[in-house]
Design a protein around this motif. Structure first.
Motif, PDB file in Angstrom:
ATOM      1  N   ARG A  63      63.370  49.000 151.360  1.00  0.00           N
ATOM      2  CA  ARG A  63      62.565  50.201 151.117  1.00  0.00           C
ATOM      3  C   ARG A  63      61.098  49.950 151.446  1.00  0.00           C
ATOM      4  NH1 ARG A  63      63.241  52.198 145.208  1.00  0.00           N
ATOM      5  NH2 ARG A  63      61.589  53.611 145.958  1.00  0.00           N
ATOM      6  N   GLU A  66      60.673  49.818 155.174  1.00  0.00           N
ATOM      7  CA  GLU A  66      60.798  51.172 155.717  1.00  0.00           C
ATOM      8  C   GLU A  66      59.527  51.970 155.479  1.00  0.00           C
ATOM      9  OE1 GLU A  66      63.687  55.133 155.223  1.00  0.00           O
ATOM     10  OE2 GLU A  66      64.098  53.292 154.095  1.00  0.00           O
ATOM     11  N   ARG A  67      58.926  51.779 154.297  1.00  0.00           N
ATOM     12  CA  ARG A  67      57.682  52.478 153.995  1.00  0.00           C
ATOM     13  C   ARG A  67      56.568  52.035 154.929  1.00  0.00           C
ATOM     14  NH1 ARG A  67      55.325  57.031 152.899  1.00  0.00           N
ATOM     15  NH2 ARG A  67      53.336  56.817 151.800  1.00  0.00           N
ATOM     16  N   ASN A  70      57.166  53.707 158.263  1.00  0.00           N
ATOM     17  CA  ASN A  70      56.824  55.138 158.221  1.00  0.00           C
ATOM     18  C   ASN A  70      55.319  55.350 158.269  1.00  0.00           C
ATOM     19  OD1 ASN A  70      59.521  55.833 158.082  1.00  0.00           O
ATOM     20  ND2 ASN A  70      59.544  55.971 155.842  1.00  0.00           N
ATOM     21  N   TRP A  92      48.908  51.339 153.925  1.00  0.00           N
ATOM     22  CA  TRP A  92      49.512  50.439 154.914  1.00  0.00           C
ATOM     23  C   TRP A  92      48.894  49.045 154.846  1.00  0.00           C
ATOM     24  CZ3 TRP A  92      47.563  47.816 159.200  1.00  0.00           C
ATOM     25  CH2 TRP A  92      48.513  47.294 160.084  1.00  0.00           C
ATOM     26  N   GLN A 216      57.708  48.926 144.025  1.00  0.00           N
ATOM     27  CA  GLN A 216      56.985  49.397 145.202  1.00  0.00           C
ATOM     28  C   GLN A 216      55.470  49.393 144.980  1.00  0.00           C
ATOM     29  OE1 GLN A 216      58.635  49.999 148.114  1.00  0.00           O
ATOM     30  NE2 GLN A 216      60.423  49.303 146.944  1.00  0.00           N
ATOM     31  N   GLN A 302      52.373  52.122 141.170  1.00  0.00           N
ATOM     32  CA  GLN A 302      52.559  52.682 142.499  1.00  0.00           C
ATOM     33  C   GLN A 302      51.206  52.929 143.163  1.00  0.00           C
ATOM     34  OE1 GLN A 302      54.153  56.721 142.221  1.00  0.00           O
ATOM     35  NE2 GLN A 302      53.471  56.827 140.114  1.00  0.00           N
TER      36      GLN A 302
END
Length: 345
Positions: A63, A66-67, A70, A92, A216, A302
């Protein structure tokens, strides 16, 4: 809980996850589900639990990757000067700095230390003790009709206020250290030490459950660093709430009124969250309040930013800055109100 069993499992499965560990863990889980492998003993159940955690850590790793992909795609299509670009670029860059944060680590004692910081029950416990200890600090001077005498003395309008504030902070400090020390001794006795102090915070589970609150999180800290930071923020939150209680004690001149108003200011934002009204303006009320600040560790679960003059500001430093300014203003108002107000007996 037999720590020796988990230590043996950690030797084989501990550390960041790899493709080999994930594949082997899923294979072991498949054998257990099909009944080909017994799981009646404590050792077998502990192994099954660790296999599951390794598999979950692998999913969280995927995950995260993938983040990052993206966000890379978003950055390629966004205007470099836009607010959206700044937000995506900030997230990022933070995620890129994480170094294999997901895996299996023996950090249950640390989890127990955080369990005293994060839950609402811990906030209620701390705030209640602060309310009981500090609401009479100024209000009792009016209840006992000694405020006039104090204000008439040489240092009654300023130095006594400083002494009361320092006494209040000392009370909070002793209370705070004592409670955390008792919890530290309890966790040490329960688990026999604090292993995994250098584990990444993304591996912090609820005990040995799969509830990975920080899975995350974009913050690349080790567990011991995160605990010191959370500990410090919670102490600041307790002091900030204590200053609010002292201010209300000066304003209302009645311990019970100051107690209930302080409790309401702490509890109303939590009630707004519980009944689902945290939208629009209420969203800021539910995010920027004393209870959220006191639950220090949850600020970092988060990636969360707010738009300040077109720039994304991370939630933790923003809420800390707001309450630092608010606490400074309230401290000034305590001096001002106590010095210039009229006392009527």
């Amino acid at each position: 809980m037999n720590e020796g069993v988990y230590e043996e499992l950690h030797e084989a499965w501990g550390g960041p996850v790899t493709d080999e560990k994930i594949a082997l863990a899923r294979e072991e889980m498949g054998l257990s589900d099909s009944g080909e492998k017994a799981s009646a003993s404590f050792e077998d159940m502990a192994a099954a639990e660790v296999h599951f955690m390794v598999a979950i850590a692998g999913m969280n790793r995927d995950r995260l990757n993938e983040r990052i992909e993206n966000l890379s795609g978003e950055l390629a299509h966004l205007s470099s000067g836009s607010y959206e670009y700044r937000v995506a670029s900030k997230e990022w860059s933070m995620l890129q700095e994480l170094n294999e944060p997901h895996g299996f680590f023996l950090i249950r004692a640390w989890r127990g230390m955080f369990d005293f910081i994060e839950p609402v029950s811990g906030v209620i416990f701390l705030s209640t003790l602060i309310l009981l200890g500090l609401t009479p600090v100024f209000a009792d001077e009016y209840t006992k009709r000694t405020a006039d005498l104090i204000l008439a003395t040489k240092h009654g309008k300023r130095r006594i206020v400083s002494v009361k504030i320092m006494a209040a902070i000392t009370y909070i400090f002793v209370l705070f250290i004592l409670l955390h020390f008792v919890n530290l001794v309890f966790q040490w006795g329960k688990f026999g030490g604090f292993q995994g102090w250098n584990a990444p915070i993304q591996s912090l589970p609820g005990g040995l459950s799969i509830d990975l609150l920080y899975e995350q999180s974009p913050y690349g800290w080790e567990v011991w660093q995160f605990f010191i930071l959370s500990f410090t923020i919670q102490f600041f939150a307790c002091v900030a709430f204590g200053i609010l209680v002292l201010f209300l004690s000066v304003v209302w001149k009645n311990s019970m009124i100051a107690f209930f108003i302080s409790g309401a200011l702490l509890g109303i934002p939590f009630m707004i969250q519980q009944i689902g009204l945290n939208r629009g303006a209420f969203q800021y009320v539910s995010s920027f309040n004393y209870s959220e600040l006191m639950k220090a560790a949850t600020l970092f679960e988060q990636f969360k930013v707010y738009n300040v003059l077109g720039y994304p500001i991370l939630y933790p430093p923003l809420i800390l800055g707001i309450f630092l300014v608010l606490t400074s203003v309230l401290t000034y108002l305590i001096y001002y109100r106590f010095r210039y107000q009229q006392v009527v007996n």
